[in-house]
Design an enzyme around this catalytic site. Structure first.
Site, PDB file in Angstrom:
ATOM      1  N   GLY A   8       0.894  -1.283   0.015  1.00 49.95           N
ATOM      2  CA  GLY A   8      -0.085   0.005  -0.038  1.00 49.95           C
ATOM      3  C   GLY A   8       0.806   1.144  -0.031  1.00 49.95           C
ATOM      4  CB  ALA A   9       4.235   1.792  -0.963  1.00 43.87           C
ATOM      5  CB  VAL A  13      -0.734   6.051   5.957  1.00 46.58           C
ATOM      6  CG1 VAL A  13       0.177   4.864   7.153  1.00 46.58           C
ATOM      7  CG2 VAL A  13      -1.529   6.499   6.879  1.00 46.58           C
ATOM      8  CG  ASN A  98      -9.881  -2.087   4.296  1.00 46.96           C
ATOM      9  OD1 ASN A  98      -9.807  -2.217   2.862  1.00 46.96           O
ATOM     10  ND2 ASN A  98      -9.892  -1.287   4.861  1.00 46.96           N
ATOM     11  CB  VAL A 121      -0.952   0.094   9.175  1.00 42.67           C
ATOM     12  CG1 VAL A 121      -1.522   1.402   9.673  1.00 42.67           C
ATOM     13  CG2 VAL A 121       0.684  -0.142   9.740  1.00 42.67           C
ATOM     14  CB  THR A 122      -5.203  -2.504   6.703  1.00 46.01           C
ATOM     15  OG1 THR A 122      -4.283  -2.376   5.896  1.00 46.01           O
ATOM     16  CG2 THR A 122      -6.604  -2.480   6.167  1.00 46.01           C
ATOM     17  CG  ASN A 123      -7.972   1.468  10.907  1.00 47.22           C
ATOM     18  OD1 ASN A 123      -7.554   0.959  11.793  1.00 47.22           O
ATOM     19  ND2 ASN A 123      -7.678   2.583  10.666  1.00 47.22           N
ATOM     20  NE  ARG A 154      -4.314  10.111  17.319  1.00 47.05           N
ATOM     21  CZ  ARG A 154      -4.887   9.411  16.374  1.00 47.05           C
ATOM     22  NH1 ARG A 154      -5.748   8.322  16.696  1.00 47.05           N
ATOM     23  NH2 ARG A 154      -4.805   9.634  15.163  1.00 47.05           N
ATOM     24  CG  HIS A 178      -7.233   1.727  16.544  1.00 46.15           C
ATOM     25  ND1 HIS A 178      -6.767   3.185  17.171  1.00 46.15           N
ATOM     26  CD2 HIS A 178      -7.284   2.297  15.289  1.00 46.15           C
ATOM     27  CE1 HIS A 178      -6.469   3.969  16.072  1.00 46.15           C
ATOM     28  NE2 HIS A 178      -6.806   3.573  15.062  1.00 46.15           N
TER      29      HIS A 178
END
Length: 317
Positions: A8-9, A13, A98, A121-123, A154, A178
């Site tokens: 996913g470059a 992100v 996804n 990292v994919t949601n 955060r 998350h």
């Protein structure tokens, strides 16, 4: 020295993570992987990054591909591939869409790089971590997700601002999903090594407002500028550096647990884990009663979404 691959470059992100990860001294080779048809864009990314490497004196061998089999020999594969979350869309709304992408990618990675660490990292990241674990066939220690690491950072920043101290003086964690059901561990929060509840000013801390701000942070950024980029990109680099440096730091990531937290398990979710070159190892912890209840609710939610996605994937296959 290590080979790092980013799936996913061509996404925001993925591109920024390529820059942050390239600064890690343990990285000697980087492969950027995108969809077929994106060759020109990937070539441009490599040229642009190579210029930045020359400007700062970094030597990393850089290449690109649209074939997943080229991940062979990777030490870490970072998966940012997928459909990005749109304004007003819940992370879990993305789940099945996804999951189809992640399942196929994970199968190829498991065959091509059976010794690699697969970093999701994919949601929605907790569900995608479970999908990647199942379809890759890798060991549970080899597959983990960004989880609540960025959420914890955060909250750390908000606490530091409130108490007017350097951010490095604050240690805190958020566990669980998350997403909406995340659980702050106030019992494990310290400032300068002092438990936060032992500080007189803690009674005035706007705890609920802080957690509300953390919960909606991603949505707010997406609404205001279209996507979250810099926070996730730096968080990704922190975790990659920890693993490649064999640092054994305890960070809060999405990992498969069996019974480490009050006997609760059989789910991929955000928990403290020890990270090193072998992967992620969840750390058994004890929580306050209200924290256990919150974590159980979060686990119940993620377990249900994960089961639904796995069932639909099974039908699709």
């Amino acid at each position: 020295m290590a080979k790092v691959t980013i799936l996913g470059a061509t996404g925001n992100v993925g591109m920024f993570a390529a820059r942050t990860v390239s600064e890690i001294p343990h990285v000697s080779e980087m492969l950027l992987v995108g969809r077929p048809g994106r060759e020109d864009f990937l070539a441009g990314c490599c040229r642009d990054l190579s210029d930045s490497f020359a400007a700062r004196g970094t030597h990393v061998r850089l290449s690109y591909s649209t074939r997943l089999t080229d991940v062979e020999g990777s030490d870490i594969v970072i998966c940012t591939a997928g459909v990005p979350r749109r304004p007003g869309q819940d992370r879990n709304d993305l789940a099945f869409e996804n999951a189809k992408i992640v399942a196929g990618s994970a199968e190829t990675i498991g065959r091509s790089s059976p010794d690699a660490i697969l970093f999701m990292v994919t949601n929605p990241v907790d569900v995608m971590t479970a999908v990647a674990l199942k379809y890759s066939g890798l060991q549970s220690r080899q597959v983990f997700g960004l989880g609540t690491h960025l959420d914890s950072m955060r909250l750390k920043s908000l606490i530091a601002h409130y108490f007017r101290v350097h951010v490095s003086e604050v240690h805190t964690r958020i566990i669980g999903e998350h997403g909406e059901s995340m659980v702050p561990l106030w019992s494990a929060t310290t400032i300068g090594g002092i438990r936060i509840s032992n500080l007189p000013t803690f009674s005035g801390l706007p705890a609920q407002e802080m957690i509300g701000a953390v919960r909606t942070s991603g949505e707010t950024i997406i609404r205001e500028k279209g996507s979250t980029v810099y926070g996730p990109g730096e968080a990704i680099a922190t975790l990659v550096r920890t693993i490649l440096g064999d640092e054994n730091r305890i960070l809060t990531v999405s990992s498969y647990i069996t019974s480490e937290i009050h006997g609760i398990g059989d789910v991929c979710i955000g928990v403290p884990a020890r990270l090193n070159r072998s992967g992620a190892f969840p750390v058994p912890i004890r929580l306050e009663e209200n924290e256990v209840a919150g974590f159980e609710e979060s686990v119940k939610k993620i377990r249900k979404v994960t089961a639904d996605v796995m069932e639909r994937l099974g039908e699709a296959h």
